[in-house]
Design a protein around this motif. Structure first.
Motif, PDB file in Angstrom:
ATOM      1  N   THR A   1     -24.725   1.581  15.752  1.00 44.49           N
ATOM      2  CA  THR A   1     -24.562   0.187  15.120  1.00 44.49           C
ATOM      3  C   THR A   1     -23.474  -0.558  15.452  1.00 44.49           C
ATOM      4  O   THR A   1     -22.665  -0.099  15.984  1.00 44.49           O
ATOM      5  CB  THR A   1     -24.919   0.545  13.828  1.00 44.49           C
ATOM      6  OG1 THR A   1     -23.755   1.379  13.320  1.00 44.49           O
ATOM      7  CG2 THR A   1     -26.154   1.076  13.512  1.00 44.49           C
ATOM      8  N   ASP A   2     -23.527  -1.956  15.228  1.00 41.38           N
ATOM      9  CA  ASP A   2     -22.222  -2.861  15.333  1.00 41.38           C
ATOM     10  C   ASP A   2     -21.100  -2.349  14.718  1.00 41.38           C
ATOM     11  O   ASP A   2     -20.055  -2.982  15.071  1.00 41.38           O
ATOM     12  CB  ASP A   2     -22.657  -4.298  14.989  1.00 41.38           C
ATOM     13  CG  ASP A   2     -22.989  -4.476  13.523  1.00 41.38           C
ATOM     14  OD1 ASP A   2     -22.994  -3.366  13.013  1.00 41.38           O
ATOM     15  OD2 ASP A   2     -23.452  -5.559  13.131  1.00 41.38           O
ATOM     16  N   GLY A   3     -20.758  -1.557  13.791  1.00 41.28           N
ATOM     17  CA  GLY A   3     -19.758  -1.054  13.064  1.00 41.28           C
ATOM     18  C   GLY A   3     -18.933  -0.468  14.197  1.00 41.28           C
ATOM     19  O   GLY A   3     -17.591  -0.502  13.967  1.00 41.28           O
ATOM     20  N   LEU A   4     -19.350   0.142  15.275  1.00 42.79           N
ATOM     21  CA  LEU A   4     -18.668   0.875  16.176  1.00 42.79           C
ATOM     22  C   LEU A   4     -17.986  -0.019  17.236  1.00 42.79           C
ATOM     23  O   LEU A   4     -17.027   0.416  17.632  1.00 42.79           O
ATOM     24  CB  LEU A   4     -19.534   1.832  17.063  1.00 42.79           C
ATOM     25  CG  LEU A   4     -18.720   3.041  18.014  1.00 42.79           C
ATOM     26  CD1 LEU A   4     -18.154   3.832  17.021  1.00 42.79           C
ATOM     27  CD2 LEU A   4     -20.123   3.561  18.767  1.00 42.79           C
ATOM     28  N   ILE A   5     -18.439  -1.031  17.225  1.00 45.85           N
ATOM     29  CA  ILE A   5     -17.778  -2.175  18.404  1.00 45.85           C
ATOM     30  C   ILE A   5     -17.281  -3.298  17.959  1.00 45.85           C
ATOM     31  O   ILE A   5     -16.317  -3.975  18.394  1.00 45.85           O
ATOM     32  CB  ILE A   5     -19.023  -2.405  19.347  1.00 45.85           C
ATOM     33  CG1 ILE A   5     -20.128  -3.342  18.915  1.00 45.85           C
ATOM     34  CG2 ILE A   5     -19.370  -1.249  20.242  1.00 45.85           C
ATOM     35  CD1 ILE A   5     -21.105  -3.716  19.623  1.00 45.85           C
ATOM     36  N   GLU A   6     -17.574  -3.645  16.737  1.00 42.66           N
ATOM     37  CA  GLU A   6     -17.249  -5.057  16.337  1.00 42.66           C
ATOM     38  C   GLU A   6     -15.837  -5.022  15.347  1.00 42.66           C
ATOM     39  O   GLU A   6     -15.484  -4.019  14.592  1.00 42.66           O
ATOM     40  CB  GLU A   6     -18.172  -5.741  15.338  1.00 42.66           C
ATOM     41  CG  GLU A   6     -19.595  -6.475  15.993  1.00 42.66           C
ATOM     42  CD  GLU A   6     -20.370  -7.049  15.064  1.00 42.66           C
ATOM     43  OE1 GLU A   6     -20.477  -7.005  13.902  1.00 42.66           O
ATOM     44  OE2 GLU A   6     -21.446  -7.406  15.523  1.00 42.66           O
ATOM     45  N   ARG A   7     -14.835  -5.885  15.657  1.00 43.34           N
ATOM     46  CA  ARG A   7     -13.632  -6.004  15.119  1.00 43.34           C
ATOM     47  C   ARG A   7     -13.370  -7.434  14.661  1.00 43.34           C
ATOM     48  O   ARG A   7     -13.584  -8.509  15.354  1.00 43.34           O
ATOM     49  CB  ARG A   7     -12.401  -5.226  15.838  1.00 43.34           C
ATOM     50  CG  ARG A   7     -12.614  -3.881  16.163  1.00 43.34           C
ATOM     51  CD  ARG A   7     -12.479  -2.945  14.978  1.00 43.34           C
ATOM     52  NE  ARG A   7     -12.548  -1.568  15.256  1.00 43.34           N
ATOM     53  CZ  ARG A   7     -13.778  -0.855  15.224  1.00 43.34           C
ATOM     54  NH1 ARG A   7     -14.820  -1.377  15.109  1.00 43.34           N
ATOM     55  NH2 ARG A   7     -13.519   0.271  15.570  1.00 43.34           N
ATOM     56  N   ARG A   8     -12.599  -7.764  13.527  1.00 41.12           N
ATOM     57  CA  ARG A   8     -12.326  -9.112  13.101  1.00 41.12           C
ATOM     58  C   ARG A   8     -11.300  -9.631  14.047  1.00 41.12           C
ATOM     59  O   ARG A   8     -10.549  -8.999  14.677  1.00 41.12           O
ATOM     60  CB  ARG A   8     -11.706  -8.974  11.743  1.00 41.12           C
ATOM     61  CG  ARG A   8     -12.652  -8.687  10.736  1.00 41.12           C
ATOM     62  CD  ARG A   8     -12.035  -8.570   9.259  1.00 41.12           C
ATOM     63  NE  ARG A   8     -13.084  -7.866   8.302  1.00 41.12           N
ATOM     64  CZ  ARG A   8     -12.541  -7.646   7.148  1.00 41.12           C
ATOM     65  NH1 ARG A   8     -11.530  -7.869   6.571  1.00 41.12           N
ATOM     66  NH2 ARG A   8     -13.559  -7.348   6.100  1.00 41.12           N
ATOM     67  N   GLY A   9     -11.700 -10.943  14.386  1.00 34.61           N
ATOM     68  CA  GLY A   9     -10.922 -11.581  15.425  1.00 34.61           C
ATOM     69  C   GLY A   9     -11.357 -11.422  16.903  1.00 34.61           C
ATOM     70  O   GLY A   9     -10.309 -11.771  17.722  1.00 34.61           O
ATOM     71  N   GLU A  10     -12.031 -10.565  17.223  1.00 29.63           N
ATOM     72  CA  GLU A  10     -12.317 -10.278  18.581  1.00 29.63           C
ATOM     73  C   GLU A  10     -13.882 -10.561  18.949  1.00 29.63           C
ATOM     74  O   GLU A  10     -14.799 -10.836  18.113  1.00 29.63           O
ATOM     75  CB  GLU A  10     -12.585  -8.529  18.799  1.00 29.63           C
ATOM     76  CG  GLU A  10     -11.203  -7.920  18.995  1.00 29.63           C
ATOM     77  CD  GLU A  10     -11.385  -6.437  19.191  1.00 29.63           C
ATOM     78  OE1 GLU A  10     -10.504  -5.886  19.290  1.00 29.63           O
ATOM     79  OE2 GLU A  10     -12.672  -6.155  19.408  1.00 29.63           O
TER      80      GLU A  10
ATOM     81  N   GLY B   1     -15.390  -5.274  22.366  1.00 28.46           N
ATOM     82  CA  GLY B   1     -15.715  -4.046  21.847  1.00 28.46           C
ATOM     83  C   GLY B   1     -16.546  -3.296  22.568  1.00 28.46           C
ATOM     84  O   GLY B   1     -16.548  -2.044  22.723  1.00 28.46           O
ATOM     85  N   LEU B   2     -17.450  -4.042  23.339  1.00 27.70           N
ATOM     86  CA  LEU B   2     -18.265  -3.371  24.298  1.00 27.70           C
ATOM     87  C   LEU B   2     -17.589  -2.561  25.472  1.00 27.70           C
ATOM     88  O   LEU B   2     -17.894  -1.334  25.848  1.00 27.70           O
ATOM     89  CB  LEU B   2     -19.221  -4.184  24.787  1.00 27.70           C
ATOM     90  CG  LEU B   2     -20.494  -4.631  23.956  1.00 27.70           C
ATOM     91  CD1 LEU B   2     -21.286  -5.956  24.494  1.00 27.70           C
ATOM     92  CD2 LEU B   2     -21.284  -3.723  23.258  1.00 27.70           C
TER      93      LEU B   2
END
Length: 722
Positions: free
Chosen positions: A668-677, A682-683
């Motif tokens: 799920t997206d919690g593994l790749i998404e970070r604030r400001g990126e 992330g991928l």
């Protein structure tokens, strides 16, 4: 302060003797005029000439005392005050100094000499009285001397003006009757010589005379010792005045006490000034004490506020109930207690848990024994009322007294608990409930031990109780919050565990999965994974993320998983896209407000060395594959919008053929998404971590969470090795 009532005359230019001499003791000599010798001295006069053997001529005694005038010159026969006395001349005031120090002062300090022949005194008619007084103001003394010697006519008035009243009492009579007084006594008191001879001087006393001063004078006379007291006396006309009385014993040649010589001075003005000074000083001290008390109260109030603020900050910094109790005890020990315990009830209303803290580690062994006994005894009486019914707090002083011991017997069934607490020297106790929103779940007991020189420990005060009650209210609410959080956490954990099933064992596949709560503190959310053994020889792999991060998202996720399982088993839905489309239609038909991203994958064996991979996406991040040669790539995205948005839009199914040994990673997206990126960062980061990670699915999942599990969002992982 009432004075003597006398008016001023020409002699009033002579300073008051009390301003000149102060209230120091006097040195008294009795001079025999016929043979010009000193026959008796009091103890203070003996200090001036300690080697003199009486009787001794006046000149020899003067030499023995080393008398000089104020300018330091030796005294000639014509100027010598004792010589004047020997010639029956009164000495109305002369300043001298003596060689030896005494109770009058140090060496060569000025002395004021007053002397009078006692021509009218019975048994003393051939004697003169000589009195040495310390000078406190040499300029005033010299002015007095000058005024007294300016002309002979002033001599008698000068003696009167000094206020020195001389009396002689017969010490051989137990009543100490007066046998002689000088004219100054009459001027001061209004009583003539004829009116006082034969009477004890106590006739000057009255209703305002201090009994303690009267007793001190009486005791000194009985002990045949000199004494100086100041007491309230009364004139013949009834006016009161403060009289400083100095009594000196006179002994005969054989050592027999014969007379008491009294020197009396009207010190009303000085006493009034002293009283005004003392009142002013007392007022100043009272004002200072009040200011200090106000400052102390302000400091206590500030300390109380600081303690409560610190308590709020410290206790609200944790949502762990046990830690919250420990922090509470750290706040009150040693500020409010030498040791303290928090008692928590079990389901039966008895002590279920005891949290304790002692300020002195040396008492650990006895303290542990007390806690063990406390845990094993049921509560009853007052403590049970406080714990179960939320009764008001209580301060218990004299804790080890027999009366309190009787009351304490009603609290517990096992009296050994009481014995152990007594052995630890308990002096006072505060028992404070910690109320939550609905009930009391904890009881705090604050203990101060008995005070010792090494450990001053006053008993608790009402202020201490007030602070403890305020602290208890705050702690009770914060503990209630922590308990509520733990209950919700338990519910969430159980719900998440029920919604994330154990993965089935599938021949030919190695599978591992993880759910990781985000750093926002939610232990349950909408992220999920599924491995479904569908009809035929295929396996369905599902990864999804329902919008939201709470129990409601988890509930919606549970409904969605049920729909996915049902549709996955529908043989008419032969592609992943068809399954997602049917699920979307059911969401709309059932009126569900769920919105979710989902990747649906169907794995089917394709010969001995390959697997057929069919996949469709409802707005979910792309699937990642690590090939047997270690290369990593993302599968092409089967474009589609999330479920719950528009069910009529067409979805696509993409197909891949992967060699056996490939690893498929669903996330799920919690593994790749970070604030400001941006998403591509992330991928790329995920691809690098997977390429460098372990080959086994279980180890890889752990590796991914260790490297990338710092997300604020939830994370679901499903790794399948073909």
């Amino acid at each position: 302060m009432p004075g003597t009532g006398r008016g001023r005359d020409a002699s009033s230019d002579v300073p008051d003797v009390s301003a000149v001499t102060g209230d120091a003791p006097a040195a008294v000599l009795l001079v025999h005029l016929s043979d010009r010798s000193v026959v008796h001295v009091n103890p203070v006069a003996r200090q001036l000439a300690p080697q003199a053997q009486l009787p001794l001529s006046v000149d020899a005694w003067s030499d023995a005392a080393g008398l000089l005038d104020l300018d330091g010159a030796e005294l000639s026969d014509t100027e010598h005050p004792l010589s004047k006395v020997a010639r029956s001349e009164p000495v109305v005031g002369q300043a001298v100094s003596a060689a030896a120090g005494s109770d009058l002062g140090g060496r060569r300090e000025p002395l004021w000499v007053v002397a009078l022949p006692m021509a009218d005194a019975p048994m003393l008619d051939d004697h003169a009285l000589v009195v040495f007084l310390p000078l406190r103001d040499s300029r005033a003394a010299r002015a007095a001397m000058d005024a007294a010697t300016e002309q002979a006519a002033l001599r008698d008035r000068a003696v009167l003006a000094t206020g020195l009243s001389f009396t002689v009492a017969d010490a051989r009579d137990p009543e100490f009757p007066l046998v002689w007084v000088n004219p100054a006594f009459t001027a001061t008191t209004g009583y003539t010589l004829e009116e006082v001879v034969g009477r004890n001087c106590r006739f000057l006393q009255g209703p305002g005379t201090d009994p303690a001063a009267r007793q001190a004078l009486h005791d000194a006379l009985d002990a045949r010792e000199p004494v100086t007291v100041t007491l309230l006396n009364y004139r013949k006309d009834g006016l009161a005045f403060w009289n400083q009385v100095a009594m000196s014993p006179i002994f005969g040649a054989d050592g027999t006490l014969t007379h008491y010589v009294g020197i009396q001075t009207d010190v009303s003005g000085r006493v009034a000034a002293d009283r005004a000074r003392d009142e002013a000083l007392a007022a100043e001290r009272a004002a200072r004490a009040e200011a200090e008390e106000a400052r102390h109260r302000a400091e206590e109030h500030r300390a109380r506020l600081d303690l409560l603020a610190e308590a709020t900050h410290s206790l609200s910094g944790t949502l762990d109930v046990a830690e919250c109790r420990r922090r509470l005890l750290q706040l009150v020990v040693p500020q409010l207690a030498d040791w303290a315990v928090v008692l928590s009830p079990d389901d039966k209303g008895q002590i279920g848990q005891v949290t304790a803290l002692h300020a002195d580690p040396a008492d650990d062994e006895r303290f542990d024994a007390y806690l063990d006994a406390l845990r094993s005894t049921p509560l009853r009486g007052r403590l049970q009322d406080l714990l179960l019914d939320g009764a008001s707090a209580r301060r218990i002083g004299g804790y080890s007294s027999p009366a309190v011991r009787e009351v304490r017997r009603t609290w517990v069934e096992d009296e050994s608990v009481l014995d152990l607490s007594d052995e630890m020297g308990v002096a006072s106790v505060l028992v404070v409930p910690l109320p939550g929103r609905r009930r009391v779940d904890d009881l705090m007991v604050l203990v101060r031990t008995a005070s010792t020189p090494e450990h001053p420990a006053p008993e608790h005060t009402d202020d201490d109780l007030g602070i403890a009650v305020d602290l208890g209210r705050r702690a009770g609410l914060l503990l209630d919050n922590a308990r509520l959080y733990e209950e919700q956490h338990h519910i969430a954990t159980e719900l998440q565990r029920s919604l994330l099933p154990d993965l089935p064992e599938v021949p030919g596949l190695q599978v591992a999965a993880r759910y990781h709560a985000g750093q926002d503190g939610n232990d349950v959310g909408g992220d999920f994974y599924e491995l479904i053994d569908v009809p035929g020889d295929g396996i369905a792999v599902v990864i999804g993320d329902v919008a939201g991060h709470d129990v409601y998202a988890a509930a919606a996720m549970g409904h969605l998983k049920g729909l996915l399982r049902a549709c996955a088993w529908d043989r008419t839905l032969d592609t992943p896209a068809a399954v997602l489309t049917r699920v979307d239609e059911l969401i709309a038909a059932l009126g569900m407000t769920t919105m979710a991203t989902v990747s649906y994958v169907r794995l089917t064996p394709d010969g001995p060395d390959h697997w057929s991979v069919e996949h469709s996406s409802a707005g979910h991040p792309p699937l990642l594959v690590r090939c047997p040669d270690g290369s990593v790539r993302y599968l092409p995205e089967a474009r589609g919008i999330p479920l719950g948005v528009e069910p009529s839009l067409a979805r696509e199914t993409l197909r891949e053929r992967l060699p056996t040994g490939s690893l498929l990673l669903c996330y799920t997206d919690g593994l790749i998404e970070r604030r400001g990126e941006v998403l591509n960062e992330g991928l790329d980061r995920l691809a690098g971590v997977v390429a460098a990670g372990p080959h086994e699915p279980e180890a890889l999942c752990e590796h991914l969470l260790e490297e990338l599990g710092d997300s604020h969002d939830d994370i679901a992982l499903l790794a399948v090795r073909l």
